[in-house]
Design an enzyme around this catalytic site. Sequence first.
Site, PDB file in Angstrom:
ATOM      1  N   GLU A   1       1.008   3.841   1.797  1.00 40.39           N
ATOM      2  CA  GLU A   1       1.501   4.267   3.119  1.00 40.39           C
ATOM      3  C   GLU A   1       2.703   3.434   3.565  1.00 40.39           C
ATOM      4  O   GLU A   1       3.694   3.951   4.087  1.00 40.39           O
ATOM      5  CB  GLU A   1       0.401   4.115   4.185  1.00 40.39           C
ATOM      6  CG  GLU A   1      -0.862   4.921   3.925  1.00 40.39           C
ATOM      7  CD  GLU A   1      -1.931   4.104   3.208  1.00 40.39           C
ATOM      8  OE1 GLU A   1      -1.609   3.420   2.208  1.00 40.39           O
ATOM      9  OE2 GLU A   1      -3.092   4.147   3.653  1.00 40.39           O
TER      10      GLU A   1
ATOM     11  N   CYS B   1      -2.118  -0.371   7.556  1.00 42.14           N
ATOM     12  CA  CYS B   1      -1.374   0.888   7.419  1.00 42.14           C
ATOM     13  C   CYS B   1      -1.496   1.749   8.667  1.00 42.14           C
ATOM     14  O   CYS B   1      -0.520   2.385   9.088  1.00 42.14           O
ATOM     15  CB  CYS B   1      -1.853   1.635   6.182  1.00 42.14           C
ATOM     16  SG  CYS B   1      -1.427   0.769   4.658  1.00 42.14           S
TER      17      CYS B   1
ATOM     18  N   CYS C   1      -5.991   1.696   5.892  1.00 40.28           N
ATOM     19  CA  CYS C   1      -6.593   0.425   6.324  1.00 40.28           C
ATOM     20  C   CYS C   1      -5.973   0.036   7.680  1.00 40.28           C
ATOM     21  O   CYS C   1      -5.009   0.673   8.130  1.00 40.28           O
ATOM     22  CB  CYS C   1      -6.335  -0.655   5.266  1.00 40.28           C
ATOM     23  SG  CYS C   1      -4.670  -1.359   5.309  1.00 40.28           S
TER      24      CYS C   1
ATOM     25  N   HIS D   1       0.859  -1.178   0.000  1.00 42.15           N
ATOM     26  CA  HIS D   1       0.000   0.000   0.000  1.00 42.15           C
ATOM     27  C   HIS D   1       0.904   1.239   0.000  1.00 42.15           C
ATOM     28  O   HIS D   1       2.041   1.177   0.485  1.00 42.15           O
ATOM     29  CB  HIS D   1      -0.901   0.001   1.234  1.00 42.15           C
ATOM     30  CG  HIS D   1      -2.034  -0.976   1.169  1.00 42.15           C
ATOM     31  ND1 HIS D   1      -3.041  -1.029   2.113  1.00 42.15           N
ATOM     32  CD2 HIS D   1      -2.322  -1.939   0.253  1.00 42.15           C
ATOM     33  CE1 HIS D   1      -3.905  -1.980   1.783  1.00 42.15           C
ATOM     34  NE2 HIS D   1      -3.488  -2.563   0.663  1.00 42.15           N
TER      35      HIS D   1
END
Lengths: 156, 156
Positions: free
Chosen positions: B62, B93, B90, B60
């Site tokens: 992040e 993260c 999420c 992801h």
Amino acid sequence: MQRAGAVRPSVFMERALALAAQAAAYGEVPVGAILVDSVTGSIVAEAHNRTETDSDATAHAEILVLRAGGAKLGSPRLGSCDLYVTLEPCPMCAAAIALARLRRVYFAAFDPKGGGVDHGPRIFEQPTCHHRPEVYGGVGEVEAAALLRRFFAERR
Amino acid sequence: MQRAGAVRPSVFMERALALAAQAAAYGEVPVGAILVDSVTGSIVAEAHNRTETDSDATAHAEILVLRAGGAKLGSPRLGSCDLYVTLEPCPMCAAAIALARLRRVYFAAFDPKGGGVDHGPRIFEQPTCHHRPEVYGGVGEVEAAALLRRFFAERR
């Protein structure tokens, strides 16, 4: 989750424990992980914590084997794989395990302060968790907890 | 968390939105992130989602900027840094952000189905969460949500 209690660690958990011991030698919190292909029974990836070594807060053993396993198998989704890890996964790692759709998770020591499976946010029990692996906790718990206790005792 | 409502996105969020648009062009869910050094105001790392490209469920935006930022600044702990991301992080993260001890998180679109800050496990509100950044949600929400809507509409 099923609690395995005083069950003897499997060959895979023995290997994860050996990796955890290696981590301690590098000054890393002693946690090791193994990703296994449940169809062939072969090890896909193995790692220990490397957060300090790599200057990477996300470099927990679980994240490292998910990254390496995905690269090796050519997919972010690892539905045929099982994870063996010496400590209850934290919320970051538990959520990553759900994203990778692992089949099973076997963990050794329980982590009331930092765990995210049987403690804290209990990630797999959240209504918005889109994948729930089978989870077995306590496999190799005695050995894993001893490694962690020794590590933190030496740093006090 | 403070909800920024219809506030115009900052220069940093504009850059994160441009990265999100790039992600869509690669067939990746359009989310972009920027890590900024709050002392100097300079960009430390930037990324968009790369889960499919890298065969990595953890890739992801992040996570990628935390990894790159830690390597650049030489520490897993990034307490002087702020994160700008186009979608509510999420649970994976959010937990990674807590581990990296970020100072502030600005996010654009809210994510009721997959978010872990204002939804789901609300990671920063968990008693076992060891670091809580300041969080500002909704900065650039309109633009980020439009990117996501377009991406999923084209795939139906």
